[in-house]
Design an enzyme around this catalytic site. Structure first.
Site, PDB file in Angstrom:
ATOM      1  CG  ASN A  35      -0.248  -0.030   2.506  1.00 22.84           C
ATOM      2  OD1 ASN A  35       0.548   0.864   2.805  1.00 22.84           O
ATOM      3  ND2 ASN A  35      -0.482  -1.067   3.305  1.00 22.84           N
ATOM      4  CG  ASP A  45       2.409  -5.182   2.357  1.00 20.61           C
ATOM      5  OD1 ASP A  45       3.645  -5.327   2.388  1.00 20.61           O
ATOM      6  OD2 ASP A  45       1.832  -4.094   2.545  1.00 20.61           O
ATOM      7  CB  SER A 132      -5.442  -4.798  -7.455  1.00 23.80           C
ATOM      8  OG  SER A 132      -4.767  -3.581  -7.223  1.00 23.80           O
ATOM      9  CB  THR A 133      -7.285 -10.044  -7.348  1.00 28.76           C
ATOM     10  OG1 THR A 133      -6.267 -10.941  -6.899  1.00 28.76           O
ATOM     11  CG2 THR A 133      -6.943  -9.547  -8.739  1.00 28.76           C
ATOM     12  N   GLY A 134      -7.098  -8.983  -3.924  1.00 32.06           N
ATOM     13  CA  GLY A 134      -7.462  -9.370  -2.561  1.00 32.06           C
ATOM     14  C   GLY A 134      -8.180  -8.209  -1.889  1.00 32.06           C
TER      15      GLY A 134
HETATM   16  N1  AR6 Z   1       1.739 -15.614  -1.827  1.00 35.68           N
HETATM   17  C1  AR6 Z   1       1.070 -15.349  -2.986  1.00 35.68           C
HETATM   18  N2  AR6 Z   1      -0.133 -14.717  -3.024  1.00 35.68           N
HETATM   19  C2  AR6 Z   1      -0.680 -14.349  -1.848  1.00 35.68           C
HETATM   20  C3  AR6 Z   1      -0.056 -14.575  -0.597  1.00 35.68           C
HETATM   21  C4  AR6 Z   1       1.199 -15.243  -0.617  1.00 35.68           C
HETATM   22  N3  AR6 Z   1       1.876 -15.497   0.506  1.00 35.68           N
HETATM   23  N4  AR6 Z   1      -0.873 -14.079   0.385  1.00 35.68           N
HETATM   24  C5  AR6 Z   1      -1.976 -13.569  -0.223  1.00 35.68           C
HETATM   25  N5  AR6 Z   1      -1.846 -13.737  -1.571  1.00 35.68           N
HETATM   26  P1  AR6 Z   1      -3.732  -8.806  -1.260  1.00 35.68           P
HETATM   27  P2  AR6 Z   1      -4.181  -6.346  -2.817  1.00 35.68           P
HETATM   28  C6  AR6 Z   1      -2.783 -13.356  -2.653  1.00 35.68           C
HETATM   29  O1  AR6 Z   1      -4.912  -8.508  -0.416  1.00 35.68           O
HETATM   30  O2  AR6 Z   1      -5.531  -6.772  -3.234  1.00 35.68           O
HETATM   31  C7  AR6 Z   1      -2.430  -5.418   1.991  1.00 35.68           C
HETATM   32  O3  AR6 Z   1      -2.923  -5.209   3.289  1.00 35.68           O
HETATM   33  C8  AR6 Z   1      -4.234 -13.104  -2.287  1.00 35.68           C
HETATM   34  O4  AR6 Z   1      -4.931 -14.335  -2.121  1.00 35.68           O
HETATM   35  O5  AR6 Z   1      -2.495  -9.281  -0.585  1.00 35.68           O
HETATM   36  O6  AR6 Z   1      -3.257  -5.714  -3.827  1.00 35.68           O
HETATM   37  C9  AR6 Z   1      -1.564  -4.269   1.494  1.00 35.68           C
HETATM   38  O7  AR6 Z   1      -0.840  -3.662   2.554  1.00 35.68           O
HETATM   39  C10 AR6 Z   1      -4.689 -12.348  -3.535  1.00 35.68           C
HETATM   40  O8  AR6 Z   1      -4.960 -13.280  -4.595  1.00 35.68           O
HETATM   41  O9  AR6 Z   1      -3.285  -7.509  -2.134  1.00 35.68           O
HETATM   42  C11 AR6 Z   1      -2.559  -3.333   0.907  1.00 35.68           C
HETATM   43  O10 AR6 Z   1      -3.151  -2.487   1.870  1.00 35.68           O
HETATM   44  C12 AR6 Z   1      -3.450 -11.540  -3.924  1.00 35.68           C
HETATM   45  O11 AR6 Z   1      -2.364 -12.119  -3.198  1.00 35.68           O
HETATM   46  C13 AR6 Z   1      -3.614  -4.257   0.332  1.00 35.68           C
HETATM   47  O12 AR6 Z   1      -3.538  -5.453   1.098  1.00 35.68           O
HETATM   48  C14 AR6 Z   1      -3.517 -10.059  -3.579  1.00 35.68           C
HETATM   49  O13 AR6 Z   1      -4.202  -9.873  -2.346  1.00 35.68           O
HETATM   50  C15 AR6 Z   1      -3.311  -4.597  -1.109  1.00 35.68           C
HETATM   51  O14 AR6 Z   1      -4.385  -5.320  -1.621  1.00 35.68           O
END
Ligand code: AR6
Length: 198
Positions: A35, A45, A132-134
């Protein structure tokens, strides 16, 4: 459905789609879906900061002190600290607001800027999560198309990076990327892409 897929792009590059934890990656660089604060968070992250240890956060704090918060679509690099990867490239994806707020352009910029930095750092390989997909809520099928098109276009003229691995955390995300890849192949016959056995 096989969970390790490999595609040849152009003459010497590859894209892989796997289901795994990105903190285990052995590519030269891994990308963090961070972020704008760069101070860590949940999801991928949080996992990267936990696995890399406090030296990663220290580097992020220095970058933040020097240049302030990181706008969506941009990227910065640190070392990998305790990770196997030599570098972590931190990028900030767009929060999904319904698709009318330049989300696709911002997401494409995350992939382009991360690849640009990886090439500058002379990396041969890089792993991306599904940015971005989480927590940020970007619909995964749409995000997968943006991610793959941007990466495949970039690899048509390879620089230092010749392997891009998408490290996807669950089979639903992996399936979405597989479907997006097949659509990209069908819609863009000009792109040089073909499946390759492992
Ligand atoms: N390895 C690979 N993919 C993962 C892992 C891992 N260890 N853990 C989660 N994912 P997100 P965003 C996947 O939420 O949507 C954070 O709090 C997850 O299942 O991590 O870009 C940051 O600080 C999903 O498919 O990232 C920001 O505030 C993908 O990674 C915010 O979340 C992205 O999910 C960013 O949100």
């Amino acid at each position: 459905m096989a969970s390790h897929l490999r595609y040849r792009i152009g003459t010497k590059s590859h894209v892989e789609l796997i289901i795994s934890d990105i903190t285990d990656e052995t590519t030269d660089a891994i990308v963090n879906a961070a972020n704008s604060t760069l101070l860590g968070g949940g999801g991928v992250d949080g996992a990267i900061h936990r696995a890399a240890g406090p030296a990663l956060l220290e580097q992020c704090k220095k970058i933040r002190a020097q240049r302030g918060s990181l706008p969506p679509g941009q990227a910065v690099s640190t070392s990998g600290a305790k990770l196997t990867a030599k570098y972590v490239i931190h990028t900030v994806g767009p929060v999904w607001h319904g698709g009318e707020a330049n989300e696709p352009e911002t997401l494409a910029s995350c992939y382009r800027e991360s690849l640009r930095l990886a090439n500058e750092l002379k990396c041969a390989s890089i792993s991306f999560p599904s940015i971005s997909t989480g927590a940020f809520g970007y619909p995964v099928h749409d995000a997968a198309q943006v991610a793959l098109r941007t990466v495949v276009e970039h690899l048509q003229q390879p620089r230092s990076v010749i392997l891009v691995r998408f490290v996807l955390f669950d089979s639903r995300t992996h399936d979405a990327y597989k479907v997006a890849f097949e659509k990209l192949r069908k819609d863009s016959p000009g792109l040089q892409v073909r499946s390759e056995p492992l």
